[in-house]
Scaffold this motif. Structure first.
Motif, mmCIF file in Angstrom:
data_model
loop_
_atom_site.group_PDB
_atom_site.id
_atom_site.type_symbol
_atom_site.label_atom_id
_atom_site.label_comp_id
_atom_site.label_asym_id
_atom_site.label_seq_id
_atom_site.Cartn_x
_atom_site.Cartn_y
_atom_site.Cartn_z
ATOM 1 N N GLY A 252 16.733 135.249 56.899
ATOM 2 C CA GLY A 252 16.374 135.211 58.309
ATOM 3 C C GLY A 252 15.808 136.521 58.814
ATOM 4 N N PHE A 280 13.006 129.262 54.633
ATOM 5 C CA PHE A 280 13.611 130.254 55.519
ATOM 6 C C PHE A 280 15.099 129.934 55.616
ATOM 7 N N SER A 283 17.867 129.870 59.389
ATOM 8 C CA SER A 283 16.847 129.809 60.442
ATOM 9 C C SER A 283 17.451 129.762 61.840
ATOM 10 N N LEU A 287 13.652 134.056 62.522
ATOM 11 C CA LEU A 287 12.699 133.621 61.501
ATOM 12 C C LEU A 287 11.757 134.738 61.069
ATOM 13 N N LEU A 322 12.807 124.982 56.881
ATOM 14 C CA LEU A 322 13.695 125.750 57.753
ATOM 15 C C LEU A 322 15.106 125.205 57.582
ATOM 16 N N LEU A 343 18.259 126.149 66.044
ATOM 17 C CA LEU A 343 17.243 127.003 65.438
ATOM 18 C C LEU A 343 17.063 128.288 66.242
#
Length: 682
Positions: A252, A280, A283, A287, A322, A343
């Protein structure tokens, strides 16, 4: 003793030399921090057998190679010493490269060996550009040359050659040819075993196996965008970290423009042009390192290309994944917010970014893995398996559904594209020979619609009417039957009861423009002295609505109520409940009015009824604000009739046709007409 099932025997018969017993990795790995694909690269040639003696011999050979050449971090000083004493030495390690512009040269870093600023030739870097993007695991031919200096410092370590740990050649036609020897279920089991899972273990039902297969779609579909949110220890990142050398895991907040897209100084294309998949991890935190990475990522996720001031348009084929943790029950998240809310704040309300997600995997359905869920059977060695997945990226089954089905009217361009690509991904995984049936496609189509609809439903929660069309369906070309596909977590269709409503119960919706909530009003009228008690909300606007409604009734009770039902003869308990949405706002007066009267007279309201509008202390019916959003929310949660103030008549054209088709919207001009349309028998 090795115990084989029929699928093990079939796998060995068809793919000897390319399958390994998956539990060997764990036995050999021990505490070594080495990816599974590195170990299985070494295991495949010597351990692809059911002969126990050969297997033991092969394992000993792999152990010897690892003992002599694999570098554990605590052995870094020893390895450096061996290099100095022998002058040349092969090691198995992760190597990465950085450009030092002040010296106009590249330097290599060897991870576990703790070697920094090793000399490496420009030619080697050009041949293996992934060295500049997080590095690769390789068999590295190292040299020690004390004559190499940088000013007064000696830089004796030299990377002389690199052999990436992956197959040197691969023939995809063998997979297509051999697929016919396996049933669909056998092939599915073999794929999942190759990824390390044991499909036949307790706790992994057919639904979960399908979700696990979804994790592989970004590896067979180029430029595919996926989100998975789920609990810890459910293996969200395992696929992209362990089973393929063609994917990279980015922690991250570490994604910079230079690393991901292009380095403006050197013109070198970043990770999106060099990896098949970029995952990723975490996330939910952050990001990107650079804020201007977000618009570039939007461009790339949409078209597979992006533009920079220098160099024009640049393309790549990387899929974007993600991953993140979801710490609350999904029902709780849906009651108060949306499923993208965990997120990173950079993107969780950015509808343009989120609309580019092709597949939202409900990771909360995948249980935390225990040892029994990992296989001890044969599966493809990870280097071979990763080549199978990579080779499929060149083909497409984008139009496969068109032979049997038509997509429903609510699927717009991005929805259709996502659904088609998910179906294509399943075909590539389960039918690499291109042979599939109508029922196969139907099954993939249903799961594909669910995975994309989950994206669209959350966009509707964030963006309102722009994303109203979430009623996904497909039409069977043969029967012309239209089948609608729902979501397991969206239990909203029965929130508003279809049976006649109990006295005092009425539904409404509130909205402040950003969030729309489904609200239940429950009024209990007991014989008393005219007291009123409101529970369930502290919102002052809502309490003011209730107070005004009550005072209107008090002032006009002779014309509205008879003497036997005077308000002064009742104590009213009014409960305001938020069934869906972030919070309750104002505009509920007319629903409260209907609830009070039906409670006092003990009259049922019509089934599936909701009431919009507010009532002033003088009795005037006020227009419902955010009309279309409210009617849509009520309709989609079971409302058969929504009573609407006459002042909203001009806004009827804003309602989607599908809403008008399943929900009546009668208008009323005053409180008397409202009661006539709401109460059964009136």
């Amino acid at each position: 003793m090795i115990v084989l099932d029929e699928l093990d025997k079939k796998a060995l018969e068809n793919f000897r030399g390319f399958v390994v017993k998956k539990d060997l990795v764990g036995i050999i790995k021990g505490g070594a921090n080495v990816p599974a694909f590195v170990l299985e690269y070494l295991l495949a040639n010597t351990c692809s057998t059911d002969d126990e003696e050969i297997l033991k011999e092969g394992m000993e050979n792999v152990k010897r190679i690892l003992r002599d050449h694999y570098v554990n971090p605590e052995e870094s000083t020893l390895i450096q010493s061996k290099l100095r004493e022998k002058g040349r030495y092969k090691i198995i390690d992760k190597v990465s490269v950085e450009l030092v512009p002040s010296e106009d040269r590249y330097y290599a870093s060897i991870s576990n060996s703790n070697i920094r600023k090793a000399t490496i030739s420009d030619e080697l870097v050009k041949s293996h550009e992934k060295l500049l993007l997080g590095g690769i695991w390789a068999i590295i031919d190292m040299e020690y040359d004390p004559m190499i200096t940088n000013g007064t410092k000696i830089n004796p370590f030299v990377v002389r050659d690199i052999k990436p740990i992956q197959l040197s050649s691969f023939d995809n036609s063998k997979i297509a040819e051999k697929r016919k020897d396996f049933t669909k279920d056998e092939w599915k089991t073999l794929l999942l075993r190759s990824a390390g899972y044991e499909p036949l273990s307790e706790g992994l039902d057919e639904r979960k196996l399908t979700l696990l297969l979804c994790r592989l779609i970004p590896l067979v579909e180029a430029n595919f965008n996926m989100v998975e949110l789920g609990p810890r220890s459910s293996g969200k990142s395992y696929i992209y970290k362990e089973i393929t050398p063609y994917a990279i895991l980015i922690s991250g907040g570490q994604g910079s423009v230079a690393q991901l897209f292009v380095n403006n100084t050197t013109g070198r294309v970043g990770a999106v042009g060099l990896w098949d998949a970029i995952c990723f991890d975490e996330s939910t935190d952050k990001l990107f390192k650079d804020r201007d990475a977000i618009p570039l990522m939007k461009d790339f996720m949409e078209s597979g290309s992006f533009s920079r001031a220098k160099g024009g348009e640049i393309s790549g084929s990387a899929s974007i994944i993600l991953n993140g943790n979801i710490n609350q029950p999904v029902e709780t998240v849906l009651r108060t917010s949306h499923l993208f809310s965990p997120l990173s704040d950079e993107v969780n309300f950015d509808t343009a970014f989120l609309d580019r997600i092709n597949l939202f995997l409900p990771g909360w359905e995948i249980t935390k893995f225990s040892p029994k869920n990992f296989t001890n059977h044969f599966g493809f060695s990870t280097d071979f398996f990763s080549e199978i997945l990579k080779s499929q990226r060149k083909t497409t089954y984008y139009d496969a559904i068109d032979k049997y089905f038509t997509l429903g009217a609510h699927l717009k361009q991005r929805d259709s594209k996502s659904v088609r690509r998910i179906v294509s991904g399943f075909i590539k995984l389960l039918h690499p020979d291109g042979v599939f049936s109508k029922n196969d496609i139907r099954g993939y189509l249903v799961i594909a619609m669910e995975m994309r609809r989950r994206v669209k439903e959350q966009l509707k929660r964030i963006g309102g009417m722009e994303f109203w069309d979430t009623n996904f369906s497909y039409i069977d070309k043969e029967t012309q039957e239209e089948i609608f596909v729902g979501l397991p977590e969206e239990r909203g269709s029965n929130l508003i009861e279809s049976n006649p409503l109990s006295p005092g119960v009425c539904y409404t919706a509130t909205s402040d423009g950003d969030t729309t909530s489904l609200v239940k009003i429950e009024v209990v009228a007991l014989r008393g002295t005219g007291k009123i008690n409101v529970t369930g909300t502290n919102n002052q606007e809502v309490k003011e609505n209730i107070k005004n409604t009550y005072n209107y009734l008090r002032a006009n009770e002779k014309s509205i109520l008879n003497e036997q039902h005077s308000l002064m003869g009742y104590d009213l308990n009014i409960q305001v409940s938020n069934l869906m949405g972030a919070y309750i706002s104002g505009g509920i007066g007319c629903a409260v009015y209907v609830g009070i009267i039906s409670a006092i007279y003990k009259k049922n309201l019509k089934g599936g009824l909701a009431v919009l509008g507010n009532i002033s202390i003088g009795g005037a019916v006020e227009r419902a604000l955010h009309f279309a959003e409210k009617v849509t929310l009520l309709s989609e949660n079971g409302a058969k009739t929504v009573l609407v103030p006459m002042d909203n008549l001009s806004e009827m054209t804003m309602l989607p046709q599908s809403i008008l088709g399943k929900t009546d919207t009668p208008f009323y001009v005053n409180s008397q007409m409202l009661l006539q349309k709401a109460v059964i028998g009136e």
